[in-house]
Design an enzyme around this catalytic site. Sequence first.
Site, PDB file in Angstrom:
ATOM      1  N   ASP A 171       0.199  -1.293  -0.046  1.00  0.00           N
ATOM      2  CA  ASP A 171      -0.103   0.090  -0.270  1.00  0.00           C
ATOM      3  C   ASP A 171       1.013   1.248  -0.009  1.00  0.00           C
ATOM      4  OD1 ASP A 171      -2.165   1.102   0.254  1.00  0.00           O
ATOM      5  OD2 ASP A 171      -2.479   1.294   2.108  1.00  0.00           O
ATOM      6  N   HIS A 254      -5.032   2.628  -7.008  1.00  0.00           N
ATOM      7  CA  HIS A 254      -6.172   3.216  -6.329  1.00  0.00           C
ATOM      8  C   HIS A 254      -7.156   2.442  -6.661  1.00  0.00           C
ATOM      9  CE1 HIS A 254      -2.883   2.893  -2.418  1.00  0.00           C
ATOM     10  NE2 HIS A 254      -4.252   2.629  -2.038  1.00  0.00           N
ATOM     11  N   HIS A 257      -7.533  -0.946  -7.581  1.00  0.00           N
ATOM     12  CA  HIS A 257      -7.957  -1.393  -6.462  1.00  0.00           C
ATOM     13  C   HIS A 257      -9.303  -1.787  -6.422  1.00  0.00           C
ATOM     14  CE1 HIS A 257      -9.117  -1.626  -2.350  1.00  0.00           C
ATOM     15  NE2 HIS A 257      -8.410  -2.446  -1.889  1.00  0.00           N
ATOM     16  N   HIS A 271      -6.010  -5.675   0.966  1.00  0.00           N
ATOM     17  CA  HIS A 271      -5.703  -3.966   0.151  1.00  0.00           C
ATOM     18  C   HIS A 271      -4.638  -3.839   0.066  1.00  0.00           C
ATOM     19  CE1 HIS A 271      -6.821   0.271  -0.370  1.00  0.00           C
ATOM     20  NE2 HIS A 271      -5.451   1.076  -0.077  1.00  0.00           N
TER      21      HIS A 271
END
Length: 365
Positions: A171, A254, A257, A271
């Site tokens: 991340d 992101h 994602h 995540h």
Amino acid sequence: MAKAFASPSSYVQGKGVLFKSDIYLSKFGKKPLLITDDYVYELVGSQFHDYLKSNGYEVTLVKFGGESSNSEITRITEIGENSKVSVVYGLGGGKTSDTAKAVSDNLKIPVVIIPTVASTDAPCSRLSVIYTDDGQFDKYRFYGHNPNLVLMDSQIIANAPVRLLVSGIADALATNVEAQAVAQAGADTMLNEKQTLVGNAIAEKCEETLFNYGKIAVADVEQHLVTKALDKIIEANTLMSGLGFESGGLSGAHAIHDGLTTIEGTHDLTHGEKVAYGILTQLMLAGVEEGVYRKYYKFILSLGLPTTFADMNIAKVSEEELLMAAKVACSENFTIDRLPFEVEEDDVVQALKAVNAYTIHDQGQ
């Protein structure tokens, strides 16, 4: 054109600080709403609960249901209202943190984030990622200020599963990749303002720290060791990435994602594991040189993070599923429009496939 930078009011990190925290916590009153899940409560929450009570705190304990959804936030908010609490504590992972921030915003009281893992950059930010009850990305929820205190106990992080530290590294690895794209585009950050030099510099320092100390810290956590390398990675995963993504901006990784969460097979991934694939997909979209791509690819691969559809539990993913993921990633609610080039849905599908193809080709040589 305005620039903006945001951060938590205080950030405290060190070995054993959770059980020396009265000095930091007492300023927010002694009637906390403690949000934690069953696993974390058994691991450290019960001991922390006892510590609070021994220091005169009147604790309202709420067991977190596992999803930072609107229904869960509403449920916990009602408990806080009925108990007339003075502060919200979020003890646990990223979804616990995001829920605690939302509840504190609803109640208009301070929030203290106490991560038990260094798996996301959620703790320091003034936003929450809200999911549906079944785990699909719903929206970002923004607040007027960052958490009042973030408290990181290095020993607790060292005792957590290695997979979660690796997820946090992934991340955090997106931070500079996305921030530099935002800078090139001259786009807004997550604060809806332009980057400051400080925000961009923190993103760069975050990436530097990850490459220099990431693998050492992973080896240390495998043996539950608290070392200088681990302390640097905890700070990179939590503070640097938190400040860097918020004041530096999100872009492709992101958004991708968020699109991947629509494919059911990815729901068992963390995540950060989905973000890792998003980083490589953003690099493919950007058409970077192979040397640049391999820098990130080799690091991600060395940490056991996903680089193929099979790794993502979607080996037999359909064209329709990929197109739906791309459609979500490219929707106006997300951040892919902060890349310095236009992206269409089919571009995302091709890039997702290209990451998979590159790994298969590379490992077949």
